[in-house]
Design an enzyme around this catalytic site. Structure first.
Site, mmCIF file in Angstrom:
data_model
loop_
_atom_site.group_PDB
_atom_site.id
_atom_site.type_symbol
_atom_site.label_atom_id
_atom_site.label_comp_id
_atom_site.label_asym_id
_atom_site.label_seq_id
_atom_site.Cartn_x
_atom_site.Cartn_y
_atom_site.Cartn_z
ATOM 1 N N LYS A 1 22.436 1.892 -44.256
ATOM 2 C CA LYS A 1 22.677 2.994 -43.330
ATOM 3 C C LYS A 1 24.033 3.652 -43.550
ATOM 4 O O LYS A 1 24.183 4.869 -43.373
ATOM 5 C CB LYS A 1 22.549 2.487 -41.895
ATOM 6 C CG LYS A 1 21.115 2.167 -41.476
ATOM 7 C CD LYS A 1 20.190 3.346 -41.674
ATOM 8 C CE LYS A 1 18.853 3.165 -40.968
ATOM 9 N NZ LYS A 1 17.952 4.319 -41.226
ATOM 10 N N SER B 1 22.887 4.517 -38.689
ATOM 11 C CA SER B 1 22.829 3.557 -37.583
ATOM 12 C C SER B 1 24.234 3.102 -37.219
ATOM 13 O O SER B 1 25.129 3.048 -38.072
ATOM 14 C CB SER B 1 21.985 2.346 -37.980
ATOM 15 O OG SER B 1 22.125 1.299 -37.037
ATOM 16 N N TYR C 1 20.850 -4.008 -43.792
ATOM 17 C CA TYR C 1 20.530 -2.787 -43.038
ATOM 18 C C TYR C 1 21.771 -1.914 -42.865
ATOM 19 O O TYR C 1 21.736 -0.697 -43.085
ATOM 20 C CB TYR C 1 19.961 -3.200 -41.681
ATOM 21 C CG TYR C 1 19.614 -2.075 -40.746
ATOM 22 C CD1 TYR C 1 18.469 -1.316 -40.923
ATOM 23 C CD2 TYR C 1 20.433 -1.785 -39.651
ATOM 24 C CE1 TYR C 1 18.139 -0.291 -40.055
ATOM 25 C CE2 TYR C 1 20.113 -0.774 -38.773
ATOM 26 C CZ TYR C 1 18.967 -0.026 -38.971
ATOM 27 O OH TYR C 1 18.650 0.987 -38.093
#
Length: 295
Positions: free
Chosen positions: A164, A147, A160
């Site tokens: 990622k 991401s 997150y």
């Protein structure tokens, strides 16, 4: 133009019940792959089952998998189901994901663990048994999902983004290890409107539909693709490469903190930067610079 087909091949897509993963599963099936559609939540009427039925109605072959990637047993069960249903596994697309966004000061251990369990550990849980099968067969294609939050940073997504970014490291290492085994490993960084972010995107959501990521994944999953260890940024029909480069930098035998302070412009000068394929290229540039300074 010859269309890329997957006749006779088997693909496993995690998080394939909705959004981006659903698009991957449908695209690979449309091109002839037999697909294991993995998403949590059991039948009847589960997202995975719905996608499986959609593939079957279109003339394809698919099975629904409801095990969670978040545990080693779940990952092993998903791969075992693929082998039991179709006798082989050629492609793994790690797409399963969740969001637990909080500003860093408000993060709690459970919010960190939940995200790492699905995104990072989930990839390991699926890939370790899949890798062993692929290595025995001498062939495999793996597509991980990173991401922009992990590559470039985003407020409120420390958990997150960290997960990622770590998937990029996993992709790079497996690309090195897979080179002699016929296994190519790449990653995509999708920009797509899903049920997790549609409210945040507002009117722009229509510009980046989730199914627009699938063509790039189909290419990376195909045996004609020779790329490995690469990251492609994808969204709304746009594709670009995310490159990790190392500048020429400076070399000074009497290096000090003050030297770094005074020569930052040279350290960050992109002129002549290189893009290492692996750690050996990076170390090679370092030792060449040290030899030149010493010589």
């Amino acid at each position: 133009m010859t269309e890329l087909q997957f006749d006779g091949e088997v693909a496993l897509v995690t998080g394939a019940g909705r959004g981006i993963g659903r698009g991957h599963a449908l695209e690979l099936a449309r091109r002839g792959a037999r697909v294991v559609v993995n998403d949590i939540g059991g039948p009847p009427g589960s997202p995975a089952q719905q996608v499986t039925e959609e593939i079957s109605k279109a003339g394809g072959q698919a099975v629904a998998s409801h095990d969670s990637v978040a545990t080693p047993d779940g990952g092993a069960a998903i791969v075992a189901q693929a082998l039991a249903a179709f006798g082989q596994l050629d492609i793994v697309v790690n797409n399963a994901g969740i969001l637990r966004d909080k500003s860093f000061g408000n993060l709690t251990p459970d919010l960190v663990d939940d995200v790492l369990d699905v995104h990072l550990r989930g990839a390991f849980h699926v890939l370790i048994p899949a890798w062993r099968h692929m290595k025995e067969c001498g062939y495999g294609r793996i597509v991980n999902t990173t991401s922009a939050a992990g590559l470039f940073g985003n407020f409120g997504q420390a958990n997150y983004g960290a997960a990622k970014a770590e998937l990029v490291g996993l992709t790079r290492v497996l690309a090195v290890e897979g080179r002699k085994a016929g296994i190519n490993v790449n990653a995509v960084a999708p920009a797509a409107a899903t049920r997790m972010n549609a409210d945040m995107l507002g009117d722009r959501a229509a510009l980046i539909p989730p199914e627009a990521i699938a063509p790039v994944v189909a290419f990376l999953a195909h045996r004609d693709c020779t790329l490995s260890g690469q990251v492609l940024s994808v969204g709304g029909g746009h594709v670009s490469a995310v490159l990790t480069s190392v500048t020429r930098g400076i070399t000074d035998a009497a290096l000090s903190a003050e030297t770094v302070r005074d020569r930052l412009a040279e350290i960050f000068d992109p002129q002549g930067a290189v893009i290492p394929r692996h750690i050996g290229d990076d170390l090679g540039q370092l030792f060449a610079a040290l030899a030149a300074e010493g010589g």
